[in-house]
Design an enzyme around this catalytic site. Sequence first.
Site, short mmCIF file in Angstrom:
data_model
loop_
_atom_site.label_atom_id
_atom_site.label_comp_id
_atom_site.label_asym_id
_atom_site.label_seq_id
_atom_site.Cartn_x
_atom_site.Cartn_y
_atom_site.Cartn_z
N ARG A 183 -38.29 -1.41 40.81
CA ARG A 183 -37.60 -1.19 42.07
C ARG A 183 -38.26 0.00 42.76
O ARG A 183 -39.12 0.68 42.19
CB ARG A 183 -36.11 -0.94 41.84
N GLY A 184 -37.80 0.24 44.00
CA GLY A 184 -38.42 1.27 44.82
C GLY A 184 -39.52 0.65 45.65
O GLY A 184 -40.41 -0.03 45.12
N ALA A 185 -39.47 0.85 46.97
CA ALA A 185 -40.39 0.15 47.87
C ALA A 185 -41.86 0.32 47.48
O ALA A 185 -42.59 -0.67 47.39
CB ALA A 185 -40.15 0.60 49.31
N ARG A 204 -37.57 -10.16 47.33
CA ARG A 204 -36.55 -9.31 47.95
C ARG A 204 -36.94 -9.13 49.41
O ARG A 204 -38.11 -8.84 49.71
CB ARG A 204 -36.44 -7.95 47.24
N GLN A 207 -28.44 3.92 40.12
CA GLN A 207 -29.82 4.40 40.05
C GLN A 207 -29.91 5.92 40.10
O GLN A 207 -30.81 6.51 39.52
CB GLN A 207 -30.66 3.79 41.19
N ASP A 241 -36.80 1.84 52.63
CA ASP A 241 -37.39 0.55 52.26
C ASP A 241 -38.04 -0.13 53.46
O ASP A 241 -39.00 -0.88 53.29
CB ASP A 241 -36.31 -0.34 51.67
N ASN A 288 -32.26 1.98 54.04
CA ASN A 288 -32.37 2.62 52.73
C ASN A 288 -31.14 2.23 51.91
O ASN A 288 -30.25 1.52 52.38
CB ASN A 288 -32.49 4.14 52.88
N LYS A 289 -31.10 2.70 50.68
CA LYS A 289 -30.03 2.34 49.76
C LYS A 289 -28.65 2.52 50.40
O LYS A 289 -28.40 3.48 51.12
CB LYS A 289 -30.14 3.21 48.50
#
Length: 348
Positions: free
Chosen positions: A47-49, A85, A189, A230, A240-241
């Site tokens: 995960r993480g762009a 995604r 996370q 992201d 973003n999250k």
Amino acid sequence: MRIVDWSDGPEAAVVLLDQRALPSRTEYLQLTTVDGVVDAVRTLAVRGAPNLGVTGAFGAALAAHRHPGDPATARAEAERVARARPTAVPLALGVRRALARLADGPAAVLAEARAVAVEGVRVNAAATTRAADLLEARCPARPIRLLTVCNTGELACGEGGSALGAALRLHERGALGEVLACETRPLLQGARLTIWELARAGVPHRLCVDSAGPAALATGRVDAVVVGADRIAANGDVANKIGTYMLACAAAHAGVPFVVVAPEETIDPGTATGAGIVVEERGADEVLGFGGVATTLPGTPVFNPAFDVTPFDLLTAVVTEDRVWSSGGDPGERREDGSPTTPAAVRR
């Protein structure tokens, strides 16, 4: 740490640190099929762009190695990774950058994937240095107390990190007081990954539930908020999250700087505003329970967006490896000619 890597081994494989197992276990996945890569992306094993971008590139290399004489099939398989995604920009960019070498054969695709990974290290170093400089300029009076959400360190972005990397830069300079990390529901996370990275680095830190972040801002416990991204629309709106928007609103009300740190490739010129960003909605099971334990009534309807969109006018700046992009809503920012900034890129 090896976060995203390649193994030639007996069989070509994409190697991933399985972030679902952290912090209790360190486990690696050896993915020899595109199906495996797609599943790892969708289930947040990786995960993480930025790291999704590297995974996408290696996923394309795996497709090329599995179908060396059939470029059409290799391309179709790689595109499945790109679609795994929808919100983060780098995933599809990594796939397509590696696929640009498909006509030159699997080795060339792999070489381009490795180049994507190496370039990320340079990008992170430049962006985190620029962000740390900005935060020191905005918060000069004392060791800086930062608030962040989700995970934006090495686990998400590769060596150097992005937003969390800026905190580590400040720590190296002796300019960091502490990092207050939101737990980041529903998959934690922040609690599982950010705290793990901060502890490994010896950085002073505390954990809070997501809904405590605005209270920390309102009561003067935070000097600046620093987050990742992201996808960033052409006008500066940031996806973003989930939970980022509420922190931005609280920071604006409290007069606290709010800084986004992300690679330049996260900016999507094809998306005019945040309204055009597709926000991924994830499965109900992530909210109905945790760790196999039900936390509500079975069958409860769920709203589970993975991200939210924060308008550019709530931001102090978006910081990339190339620039500081400052919001026109901040009259303190001036160009070299003395005129106020507007919502446009300001090179520094």
